[in-house]
Design an enzyme around this catalytic site. Structure first.
Site, PDB file in Angstrom:
ATOM      1  N   GLY A 147      43.581  46.846  38.096  1.00  0.00           N
ATOM      2  CA  GLY A 147      42.473  47.571  37.455  1.00  0.00           C
ATOM      3  C   GLY A 147      41.234  46.715  37.513  1.00  0.00           C
ATOM      4  O   GLY A 147      41.296  45.543  37.917  1.00  0.00           O
ATOM      5  N   GLY A 156      42.199  45.567  30.532  1.00  0.00           N
ATOM      6  CA  GLY A 156      43.384  45.253  29.726  1.00  0.00           C
ATOM      7  C   GLY A 156      44.556  44.723  30.540  1.00  0.00           C
ATOM      8  O   GLY A 156      45.695  44.791  30.090  1.00  0.00           O
ATOM      9  N   ASP A 181      40.501  29.928  37.609  1.00  0.00           N
ATOM     10  CA  ASP A 181      39.856  30.578  36.467  1.00  0.00           C
ATOM     11  C   ASP A 181      39.840  29.642  35.266  1.00  0.00           C
ATOM     12  O   ASP A 181      40.827  29.483  34.565  1.00  0.00           O
ATOM     13  CB  ASP A 181      40.582  31.877  36.116  1.00  0.00           C
ATOM     14  CG  ASP A 181      39.747  32.713  35.156  1.00  0.00           C
ATOM     15  OD1 ASP A 181      38.792  32.174  34.565  1.00  0.00           O
ATOM     16  OD2 ASP A 181      40.037  33.906  35.008  1.00  0.00           O
ATOM     17  N   GLU A 226      45.659  36.699  37.016  1.00  0.00           N
ATOM     18  CA  GLU A 226      44.633  36.405  38.033  1.00  0.00           C
ATOM     19  C   GLU A 226      45.294  36.289  39.412  1.00  0.00           C
ATOM     20  O   GLU A 226      44.995  35.377  40.197  1.00  0.00           O
ATOM     21  CB  GLU A 226      43.874  35.110  37.688  1.00  0.00           C
ATOM     22  CG  GLU A 226      43.229  35.075  36.321  1.00  0.00           C
ATOM     23  CD  GLU A 226      42.154  36.144  36.126  1.00  0.00           C
ATOM     24  OE1 GLU A 226      41.668  36.713  37.121  1.00  0.00           O
ATOM     25  OE2 GLU A 226      41.826  36.425  34.967  1.00  0.00           O
ATOM     26  N   ILE A 282      33.788  33.120  39.672  1.00  0.00           N
ATOM     27  CA  ILE A 282      34.360  33.175  38.328  1.00  0.00           C
ATOM     28  C   ILE A 282      33.275  33.571  37.332  1.00  0.00           C
ATOM     29  O   ILE A 282      32.160  33.065  37.383  1.00  0.00           O
ATOM     30  CB  ILE A 282      34.956  31.783  37.950  1.00  0.00           C
ATOM     31  CG1 ILE A 282      35.983  31.318  38.993  1.00  0.00           C
ATOM     32  CG2 ILE A 282      35.564  31.804  36.544  1.00  0.00           C
ATOM     33  CD1 ILE A 282      37.134  32.253  39.227  1.00  0.00           C
TER      34      ILE A 282
HETATM   35  N1  LIG Z   1      31.959  43.847  28.418  1.00  0.00           N
HETATM   36  C1  LIG Z   1      33.136  44.405  28.114  1.00  0.00           C
HETATM   37  N2  LIG Z   1      33.457  45.621  28.602  1.00  0.00           N
HETATM   38  C2  LIG Z   1      34.627  46.190  28.314  1.00  0.00           C
HETATM   39  N3  LIG Z   1      35.588  45.613  27.540  1.00  0.00           N
HETATM   40  C3  LIG Z   1      35.345  44.405  27.029  1.00  0.00           C
HETATM   41  C4  LIG Z   1      34.108  43.747  27.288  1.00  0.00           C
HETATM   42  N4  LIG Z   1      34.165  42.562  26.641  1.00  0.00           N
HETATM   43  C5  LIG Z   1      35.356  42.478  26.032  1.00  0.00           C
HETATM   44  N5  LIG Z   1      36.085  43.595  26.244  1.00  0.00           N
HETATM   45  C6  LIG Z   1      37.444  43.780  25.726  1.00  0.00           C
HETATM   46  O1  LIG Z   1      38.325  43.362  26.762  1.00  0.00           O
HETATM   47  C7  LIG Z   1      39.570  43.991  26.546  1.00  0.00           C
HETATM   48  C8  LIG Z   1      40.450  43.812  27.766  1.00  0.00           C
HETATM   49  O2  LIG Z   1      40.696  42.425  27.930  1.00  0.00           O
HETATM   50  P1  LIG Z   1      41.701  41.860  29.027  1.00  0.00           P
HETATM   51  O3  LIG Z   1      43.102  42.266  28.706  1.00  0.00           O
HETATM   52  O4  LIG Z   1      41.433  40.389  29.105  1.00  0.00           O
HETATM   53  O5  LIG Z   1      41.210  42.615  30.346  1.00  0.00           O
HETATM   54  P2  LIG Z   1      41.332  42.213  31.889  1.00  0.00           P
HETATM   55  O6  LIG Z   1      42.404  41.193  32.020  1.00  0.00           O
HETATM   56  O7  LIG Z   1      41.649  43.497  32.599  1.00  0.00           O
HETATM   57  O8  LIG Z   1      39.980  41.695  32.296  1.00  0.00           O
HETATM   58  C9  LIG Z   1      39.174  45.388  26.205  1.00  0.00           C
HETATM   59  O9  LIG Z   1      40.184  46.033  25.480  1.00  0.00           O
HETATM   60  C10 LIG Z   1      37.906  45.183  25.384  1.00  0.00           C
HETATM   61  O10 LIG Z   1      38.198  45.210  24.006  1.00  0.00           O
HETATM   62  C1  LIG Z   2      35.184  41.567  40.668  1.00  0.00           C
HETATM   63  C2  LIG Z   2      35.352  40.117  40.970  1.00  0.00           C
HETATM   64  C3  LIG Z   2      35.843  39.250  40.016  1.00  0.00           C
HETATM   65  N1  LIG Z   2      35.988  37.936  40.286  1.00  0.00           N
HETATM   66  C4  LIG Z   2      36.491  37.012  39.254  1.00  0.00           C
HETATM   67  C5  LIG Z   2      35.772  37.107  37.946  1.00  0.00           C
HETATM   68  C6  LIG Z   2      36.818  36.663  36.955  1.00  0.00           C
HETATM   69  O1  LIG Z   2      36.778  35.239  36.891  1.00  0.00           O
HETATM   70  C7  LIG Z   2      38.126  37.134  37.581  1.00  0.00           C
HETATM   71  C8  LIG Z   2      38.663  38.431  37.016  1.00  0.00           C
HETATM   72  O2  LIG Z   2      39.035  38.285  35.671  1.00  0.00           O
HETATM   73  P1  LIG Z   2      39.669  39.461  34.759  1.00  0.00           P
HETATM   74  O3  LIG Z   2      40.829  38.803  34.106  1.00  0.00           O
HETATM   75  O4  LIG Z   2      40.062  40.595  35.648  1.00  0.00           O
HETATM   76  O5  LIG Z   2      38.613  39.831  33.779  1.00  0.00           O
HETATM   77  O6  LIG Z   2      37.844  37.325  38.965  1.00  0.00           O
HETATM   78  C9  LIG Z   2      35.673  37.435  41.540  1.00  0.00           C
HETATM   79  O7  LIG Z   2      35.845  36.229  41.821  1.00  0.00           O
HETATM   80  N2  LIG Z   2      35.184  38.286  42.491  1.00  0.00           N
HETATM   81  C10 LIG Z   2      35.005  39.611  42.256  1.00  0.00           C
HETATM   82  O8  LIG Z   2      34.552  40.350  43.183  1.00  0.00           O
END
Ligand SMILES: Nc1ncnc2c1ncn2[C@@H]1O[C@H](COP(=O)(O)OP(=O)(O)O)[C@@H](O)[C@H]1O
Ligand SMILES: Cc1cn([C@H]2C[C@H](O)[C@@H](COP(=O)(O)O)O2)c(=O)[nH]c1=O
Ligand SMILES: [Zn+2]
Length: 285
Positions: A84, A89, A116, A163, A241
């Protein structure tokens, strides 16, 4: 996590494997003979009466020991993939599934890429601040040795990978762990980068996965379901990152609009950077 769409790609009851077994193989087949042979070995195994952990360890040691025999049949592990856009999430889902496995007495380990370094190197951390201790590694192939080969082979049941897009050896590691070592592997990562191109080898896992889940976030512009990640800055490298200061989740409509807005902005910037110095000085006065 705002929305979840689950697609199980391989239904165990309808797999080509089980159809083949029922309709085409002569009876008794070599394959079913092997299965019966293997299950009778396991049935005759006397597990220690004490903890479920000892029982699990005994079966695992047996499987490891018998894996060199041409007639052996190790119980397969599983691969579950969670993808996703950013903020959908993925890490929260990985954490929830890992904790559920732990509650059933399974021995678990979580690995994340050491690229990361956003929140903390010793834990996976969700964007909501939830944490879980992890191995922060440059690659997956070094994990078994670092964890301890004996401990890995005989006692580890479930491996979480966060990641996942950053691991070059993701496919080989997951296939080996599930097919040959009986591990359950739960993988969380980006399916696509900021240009919606495949990211790393996460998508390569789909043909060998038991389940694939694509999560959605909320579009930062309109609030609808977001399936893509937009980069807000000028950088064009794939790996960059960052968090909400660099990226935002968007729906299809706003991804497409946003890309054209960004392209227009870039074109304006490019053209202004080619202006002659006197024009730049004149306009900045
Ligand atoms: N800018 C943002 N946009 C959307 N969600 C955010 C943002 N900042 C924090 N969140 C929170 O991030 C949560 C998801 O976190 P996480 O599980 O770490 O997602 P992922 O690993 O897919 O990046 C969401 O449920 C939301 O509450
Ligand atoms: C879209 C995109 C993301 N990344 C990097 C940015 C973050 O450090 C991670 C993704 O973290 P999350 O747990 O999914 O929030 O990946 C990148 O290097 N390049 C990209 O295009
Ligand atoms: Zn939108």
């Amino acid at each position: 996590m705002f929305g979840v769409s689950m697609r199980t790609l391989i239904s165990p009851s309808l797999s080509p494997f089980s159809l083949h077994l029922h309709h085409h193989l002569p009876k008794p087949s070599l394959f079913s003979t092997v299965l019966r042979f293997s299950s009778s070995i396991n049935n005759n195994t006397k597990s220690p009466k004490n903890s479920p952990r000892s029982a699990i360890s005994t079966v695992k040691s047996q499987n490891t020991a018998s894996s060199s025999s041409p007639l052996s049949f190790s119980p397969p592990g599983e691969i579950h993939v969670v993808v996703g856009p950013m903020f959908s999430g993925k890490t929260s889902t990985l954490l929830r599934r890992i904790l559920a496995e732990k509650l059933t007495g399974k021995k678990i380990a979580v690995i994340k890429s050491n690229k990361d370094t956003r929140y903390c190197t010793e834990s996976i951390v969700t964007h909501d601040g939830e944490k879980f201790p992890c191995w922060s590694l440059p690659d997956l192939s070094s994990f078994k040795e670092r964890f301890g080969t004996e401990e890995y082979e005989n006692r580890l049941d479930v491996i979480g990978i966060d990641e996942a897009q950053f691991f070059g050896d993701l496919y080989e590691f997951c296939r080996e762990a599930a097919d040959k070592e009986g591990k359950t592997v739960i993988v969380a990562g980006l399916d696509g980068d900021f240009m919606r191109r495949r990211f790393g080898s996460v998508l390569d896992l789909i043909p060998i996965a038991n389940s694939v889940t694509k999560l959605t976030s909320r579009c930062e512009v309109c609030g609808k379901k977001a399936s893509f990640t937009m980069r807000k800055t000028e950088e064009r490298v794939t790996e960059l990152i960052g968090g909400a200061e660099v990226y935002m989740p968007v729906c299809r409509n706003h991804y497409v609009c946003g890309q054209s807005v960004l392209e227009t902005a870039r074109a304006v910037l490019d053209s202004s950077s080619t202006k002659t110095p006197d024009v730049v000085v004149a306009s900045s006065l």
